[in-house]
Design a protein around this motif. Structure first.
Motif, mmCIF file in Angstrom:
data_model
loop_
_atom_site.group_PDB
_atom_site.id
_atom_site.type_symbol
_atom_site.label_atom_id
_atom_site.label_comp_id
_atom_site.label_asym_id
_atom_site.label_seq_id
_atom_site.Cartn_x
_atom_site.Cartn_y
_atom_site.Cartn_z
ATOM 1 N N VAL A 76 16.428 -28.671 -20.545
ATOM 2 C CA VAL A 76 15.264 -28.318 -21.376
ATOM 3 C C VAL A 76 14.349 -29.538 -21.463
ATOM 4 N N ARG A 77 13.127 -29.366 -20.983
ATOM 5 C CA ARG A 77 12.183 -30.487 -20.945
ATOM 6 C C ARG A 77 10.887 -30.091 -21.627
ATOM 7 N N ASN A 78 11.032 -29.559 -22.789
ATOM 8 C CA ASN A 78 9.878 -29.155 -23.594
ATOM 9 C C ASN A 78 10.192 -29.561 -25.033
ATOM 10 N N TYR A 79 9.249 -30.246 -25.663
ATOM 11 C CA TYR A 79 9.546 -30.850 -26.960
ATOM 12 C C TYR A 79 9.843 -29.827 -28.041
ATOM 13 N N GLN A 80 9.107 -28.747 -28.053
ATOM 14 C CA GLN A 80 9.349 -27.725 -29.080
ATOM 15 C C GLN A 80 10.737 -27.112 -28.929
ATOM 16 N N ALA A 81 11.078 -26.800 -27.688
ATOM 17 C CA ALA A 81 12.398 -26.219 -27.430
ATOM 18 C C ALA A 81 13.483 -27.227 -27.795
ATOM 19 N N ARG A 82 13.245 -28.479 -27.451
ATOM 20 C CA ARG A 82 14.208 -29.526 -27.809
ATOM 21 C C ARG A 82 14.383 -29.594 -29.322
ATOM 22 N N ASN A 83 13.292 -29.558 -30.046
ATOM 23 C CA ASN A 83 13.382 -29.652 -31.508
ATOM 24 C C ASN A 83 14.180 -28.493 -32.093
ATOM 25 N N PHE A 84 14.012 -27.326 -31.527
ATOM 26 C CA PHE A 84 14.827 -26.189 -31.992
ATOM 27 C C PHE A 84 16.303 -26.462 -31.752
ATOM 28 N N MET A 85 16.628 -27.025 -30.606
ATOM 29 C CA MET A 85 18.045 -27.298 -30.324
ATOM 30 C C MET A 85 18.604 -28.326 -31.293
ATOM 31 N N MET A 86 17.749 -29.268 -31.700
ATOM 32 C CA MET A 86 18.219 -30.288 -32.638
ATOM 33 C C MET A 86 18.454 -29.720 -34.035
ATOM 34 N N GLU A 87 17.853 -28.576 -34.297
ATOM 35 C CA GLU A 87 18.068 -27.900 -35.589
ATOM 36 C C GLU A 87 19.359 -27.096 -35.620
ATOM 37 N N MET A 88 19.902 -26.818 -34.456
ATOM 38 C CA MET A 88 21.027 -25.876 -34.389
ATOM 39 C C MET A 88 22.289 -26.458 -35.003
ATOM 40 N N LYS A 89 23.020 -25.587 -35.638
ATOM 41 C CA LYS A 89 24.300 -25.978 -36.228
ATOM 42 C C LYS A 89 25.422 -25.238 -35.517
ATOM 43 N N LYS A 90 26.573 -25.887 -35.498
ATOM 44 C CA LYS A 90 27.765 -25.244 -34.976
ATOM 45 C C LYS A 90 27.947 -23.897 -35.674
ATOM 46 N N GLY A 91 28.203 -22.868 -34.913
ATOM 47 C CA GLY A 91 28.396 -21.548 -35.508
ATOM 48 C C GLY A 91 27.148 -20.686 -35.491
ATOM 49 N N ASP A 92 25.974 -21.302 -35.262
ATOM 50 C CA ASP A 92 24.763 -20.495 -35.096
ATOM 51 C C ASP A 92 24.945 -19.569 -33.891
ATOM 52 N N LEU A 93 24.268 -18.435 -33.948
ATOM 53 C CA LEU A 93 24.372 -17.465 -32.856
ATOM 54 C C LEU A 93 23.041 -17.328 -32.135
ATOM 55 N N GLY A 94 23.108 -16.926 -30.888
ATOM 56 C CA GLY A 94 21.876 -16.736 -30.125
ATOM 57 C C GLY A 94 22.001 -15.602 -29.122
ATOM 58 N N PHE A 95 20.853 -15.001 -28.807
ATOM 59 C CA PHE A 95 20.813 -14.052 -27.708
ATOM 60 C C PHE A 95 20.711 -14.827 -26.399
ATOM 61 N N PHE A 96 21.302 -14.264 -25.362
ATOM 62 C CA PHE A 96 21.237 -14.834 -24.015
ATOM 63 C C PHE A 96 20.322 -13.926 -23.208
ATOM 64 N N TYR A 97 19.174 -14.439 -22.825
ATOM 65 C CA TYR A 97 18.112 -13.607 -22.253
ATOM 66 C C TYR A 97 17.788 -13.993 -20.814
ATOM 67 N N HIS A 98 17.712 -12.978 -19.965
ATOM 68 C CA HIS A 98 17.304 -13.184 -18.571
ATOM 69 C C HIS A 98 15.800 -13.003 -18.437
ATOM 70 N N SER A 99 15.114 -14.042 -17.973
ATOM 71 C CA SER A 99 13.662 -13.951 -17.768
ATOM 72 C C SER A 99 13.336 -14.091 -16.287
ATOM 73 N N ALA A 100 12.066 -13.857 -15.971
ATOM 74 C CA ALA A 100 11.551 -14.006 -14.609
ATOM 75 C C ALA A 100 12.443 -13.303 -13.597
ATOM 76 N N THR A 101 12.784 -12.087 -13.920
ATOM 77 C CA THR A 101 13.626 -11.294 -13.031
ATOM 78 C C THR A 101 13.158 -9.840 -13.109
ATOM 79 N N LYS A 102 13.690 -9.013 -12.248
ATOM 80 C CA LYS A 102 13.225 -7.630 -12.143
ATOM 81 C C LYS A 102 13.315 -6.904 -13.483
ATOM 82 N N ILE A 103 14.456 -7.037 -14.137
ATOM 83 C CA ILE A 103 14.634 -6.377 -15.424
ATOM 84 C C ILE A 103 14.975 -7.413 -16.496
ATOM 85 N N PRO A 104 13.941 -7.981 -17.133
ATOM 86 C CA PRO A 104 14.199 -8.968 -18.188
ATOM 87 C C PRO A 104 14.972 -8.293 -19.320
ATOM 88 N N ALA A 105 16.037 -8.955 -19.800
ATOM 89 C CA ALA A 105 16.882 -8.304 -20.794
ATOM 90 C C ALA A 105 17.757 -9.304 -21.550
#
Length: 152
Positions: A31-60
């Motif tokens: 990750v080489r984007n400051y905003q995205a980096r800052n979000f990662m620095m906010e994350m705590k153990k146990g937080d949950l996230g969606f895993f998303y496929h982008s730039a593909t035929k069926i983004p999901a």
DNA sequence: GCCAACGTTGGC
DNA sequence: GCCAACGTTGGC
């Protein structure tokens, strides 16, 4: 506890790749984007996230991951062989960070972007905004809960 | 493959 | 510190 979304191109790193990783866990490096980096620095153990496929035929949204290790320096920034090498970053003052995520649950079938767009409940969700290019995004709890309700 | 939208870079 | 030029992302 907060909710997030991790975006990846399946060509680069897919849901299947995550499932096949040791302990179904991967470093979210590159990750080489400051905003995205800052979000990662906010994350705590146990937080949950969606895993998303982008730039593909069926983004999901493919499934759910859990943050199992909080932000620490992304070592690829120090490796001249890596495409994520950053010559302006130093060991003493690392510029880029990453977290570790572990696969928790798979959506069957995946929840496609087309499906998500049908619901007025999801209006305003960052993921659905045009032109949003962040690879790590926060997800509002109301949106999280609603999306979960689509796959009991 | 197109192109809109965005972040970054660098000249001034 | 502004902003035009450029490169990249990512939906379509």
């Amino acid at each position: 506890m907060k909710y997030w979304l991790f975006k990846t191109e399946p060509n680069t790193f897919s849901w299947t790749d995550l499932l096949e990783s040791p302990r179904k866990t991967a470093e979210w490096d590159g990750v080489r984007n400051y905003q995205a980096r800052n979000f990662m620095m906010e994350m705590k153990k146990g937080d949950l996230g969606f895993f998303y496929h982008s730039a593909t035929k069926i983004p999901a949204i493919m499934g759910i991951v859990e943050v199992v290790k909080e932000a620490y320096p992304d070592y690829t920034q120090f490796d001249p062989q890596s495409k994520y090498f950053d010559e302006k970053s130093t060991q003493e003052k690392p510029r880029w960070f990453m977290v570790d995520v572990k696969a928790k649950r798979e959506f069957t079938p995946p929840i496609t972007r087309d499906e998500l767009k049908k619901f007025p409940q999801l209006e305003g969700m960052l993921l659905l905004k045009k032109g949003l290019r962040l690879s790590v995004l926060p997800v509002e709890k109301k949106h999280w809960d609603f999306i979960l309700s689509l796959r009991k």
